[in-house]
Scaffold this motif. Structure first.
Motif, PDB file in Angstrom:
ATOM      1  N   ASP A  10      37.185  24.135  17.775  1.00 61.92           N
ATOM      2  CA  ASP A  10      35.813  23.829  18.174  1.00 61.92           C
ATOM      3  C   ASP A  10      35.605  24.171  19.644  1.00 61.92           C
ATOM      4  OD1 ASP A  10      34.594  22.543  15.783  1.00 61.92           O
ATOM      5  OD2 ASP A  10      36.262  21.133  16.017  1.00 61.92           O
ATOM      6  N   LYS A  17      36.267  31.161  20.510  1.00 57.49           N
ATOM      7  CA  LYS A  17      36.603  30.593  19.190  1.00 57.49           C
ATOM      8  C   LYS A  17      36.826  31.674  18.121  1.00 57.49           C
ATOM      9  CE  LYS A  17      32.880  28.200  18.794  1.00 57.49           C
ATOM     10  NZ  LYS A  17      32.261  28.639  20.067  1.00 57.49           N
ATOM     11  N   GLU A 130      36.476  27.586  12.480  1.00 56.08           N
ATOM     12  CA  GLU A 130      35.933  27.428  13.835  1.00 56.08           C
ATOM     13  C   GLU A 130      34.480  26.982  13.805  1.00 56.08           C
ATOM     14  OE1 GLU A 130      33.956  30.292  15.763  1.00 56.08           O
ATOM     15  OE2 GLU A 130      34.608  32.006  14.570  1.00 56.08           O
ATOM     16  N   ARG A 132      31.724  23.659  15.658  1.00 62.76           N
ATOM     17  CA  ARG A 132      31.364  22.659  16.669  1.00 62.76           C
ATOM     18  C   ARG A 132      31.825  21.264  16.263  1.00 62.76           C
ATOM     19  NH1 ARG A 132      29.871  27.033  17.993  1.00 62.76           N
ATOM     20  NH2 ARG A 132      28.267  27.657  19.489  1.00 62.76           N
ATOM     21  N   ASP A 133      31.962  21.045  14.937  1.00 65.00           N
ATOM     22  CA  ASP A 133      32.230  19.701  14.404  1.00 65.00           C
ATOM     23  C   ASP A 133      33.364  19.725  13.388  1.00 65.00           C
ATOM     24  OD1 ASP A 133      30.929  21.236  12.493  1.00 65.00           O
ATOM     25  OD2 ASP A 133      29.869  19.547  11.620  1.00 65.00           O
ATOM     26  N   LYS A 145      44.142  20.452  15.864  1.00 60.37           N
ATOM     27  CA  LYS A 145      42.760  20.547  16.348  1.00 60.37           C
ATOM     28  C   LYS A 145      42.782  21.051  17.782  1.00 60.37           C
ATOM     29  CE  LYS A 145      41.340  16.493  13.713  1.00 60.37           C
ATOM     30  NZ  LYS A 145      40.723  15.166  13.771  1.00 60.37           N
ATOM     31  N   PHE A 147      40.256  22.259  21.068  1.00 60.38           N
ATOM     32  CA  PHE A 147      38.903  22.308  21.635  1.00 60.38           C
ATOM     33  C   PHE A 147      38.935  23.282  22.805  1.00 60.38           C
ATOM     34  CE2 PHE A 147      35.145  20.867  23.964  1.00 60.38           C
ATOM     35  CZ  PHE A 147      34.236  20.701  22.918  1.00 60.38           C
ATOM     36  N   LEU A 191      28.196  18.788  18.774  1.00 53.48           N
ATOM     37  CA  LEU A 191      29.350  19.462  19.369  1.00 53.48           C
ATOM     38  C   LEU A 191      30.148  18.425  20.158  1.00 53.48           C
ATOM     39  CD1 LEU A 191      31.010  21.796  20.741  1.00 53.48           C
ATOM     40  CD2 LEU A 191      29.098  22.056  22.319  1.00 53.48           C
ATOM     41  N   LYS A 193      34.475  17.053  21.213  1.00 52.69           N
ATOM     42  CA  LYS A 193      35.932  17.159  21.084  1.00 52.69           C
ATOM     43  C   LYS A 193      36.415  15.952  20.287  1.00 52.69           C
ATOM     44  CE  LYS A 193      40.031  16.826  24.024  1.00 52.69           C
ATOM     45  NZ  LYS A 193      40.433  15.545  23.402  1.00 52.69           N
TER      46      LYS A 193
END
Ligand SMILES: Nc1ncnc2c1ncn2[C@@H]1O[C@H](COP(=O)(O)OP(=O)(O)O)[C@@H](O)[C@H]1O
Ligand SMILES: Nc1ccn([C@@H]2O[C@H](COP(=O)(O)OP(=O)(O)O)[C@@H](O)[C@H]2O)c(=O)n1
Length: 225
Positions: A10, A17, A130, A132-133, A145, A147, A191, A193
């Motif tokens: 993300d 990304k 890939e 945002r969430d 994961k 960010f 969006l 982390k």
């Protein structure tokens, strides 16, 4: 056979990304999904069909209509809408300017998340997803994961390089910052982390260094389980 590996990547626009995710998937023999392309595809359909994208109720009402199919092959990413290749038009500035409004509509997100989870479940060896969430909402049990971040200046320079000088770096940067604010400020899965995501600042790193870092994180996590 080991368990499928799920990698969630993300971060805001221009942090790397897509390039990182494709390269990691290729190196590790995994599938790849660009969820931003799916939000762009539904936005393109709304614009093409005369739906007022600022009217959330109108967008919600039409959400189930387009058939959106994304490739999960990192060697041949692409997306079709009702069987038509939409890979080019989804990158237009018109779509870029409208995508945050469409992707903030809860009905749109519910439909996309369903498609995304199905793609992840169907990937034979695992997948790099890939967006945002992904780490917070779509695949909260991901193996790894990440960010990605980068300075606004670096992100704008990268994006404006891709646009081939059709927009100034300053205009590109202002548009990126506006989109970040809209994506971070929306109510439904903004969006963000995930608490257990590892942050990688790519400002001073080459793409290869970022890919190496993510591949190393996956190897560490695989060894630990
Ligand atoms: N670490 C990096 N250093 C320099 N340029 C990069 C790096 N990572 C990606 N890029 C370039 O920046 C642009 C945007 O990258 P992209 O992967 O599309 O980002 P995102 O998917 O986060 O918007 C692309 O042209 C890509 O080649
Ligand atoms: N998981 C995701 C991915 C994208 N998006 C939306 O889709 C837009 C386009 O995503 P993208 O990844 O193609 O954007 P770029 O970073 O490539 O410019 C974002 O600005 C978000 O509004 C989202 O809401 N959730």
């Amino acid at each position: 056979m080991s368990n499928p590996v799920i990698v969630a990547i993300d971060g805001p626009s221009g942090t790397g990304k897509s390039s990182t995710s494709r390269a990691v998937a290729t190196r590790l023999g995994l599938s790849y999904l660009d969820t931003g392309a799916q939000y762009r595809a539904i936005t393109w359909w709304m614009l093409s069909n005369g739906v007022d994208v600022t009217d959330a109720a109108a967008v919600a009402d039409q959400t189930g209509k387009p058939a959106i199919v994304a490739s999960t092959d990192p060697a041949a990413p692409g997306i079709t809408v009702d069987g038509v290749d939409a890979s080019g038009p989804i990158r237009s500035q018109e779509v870029t300017a409208a995508v945050s409004a469409v992707s903030a509509v809860p009905e749109v997100r519910a439909r996309m998340v369903e498609i995304q989870r199905a793609a992840a479940a169907a990937a034979p060896a695992g997948i790099v997803v890939e967006g945002r969430d992904i780490g917070t909402t779509v695949l909260p049990d991901a193996t790894v994961k990440v960010f990605l971040t980068a300075s606004a200046e670096a992100r704008a320079a990268r994006r404006s390089g891709e646009l081939g000088g059709t927009q100034s770096v300053a205009d590109t940067q202002a548009a990126l910052i506006r989109r970040d604010a809209a994506d971070s400020g929306r109510k439904t899965s903004p969006l963000a982390k995930a608490d257990d995501a590892i942050e990688v600042d790519t400002t001073e790193l080459t793409l290869e260094q970022v890919v190496d870092r993510v591949v190393e994180l996956v190897a560490q996590r695989r060894a630990a389980r």
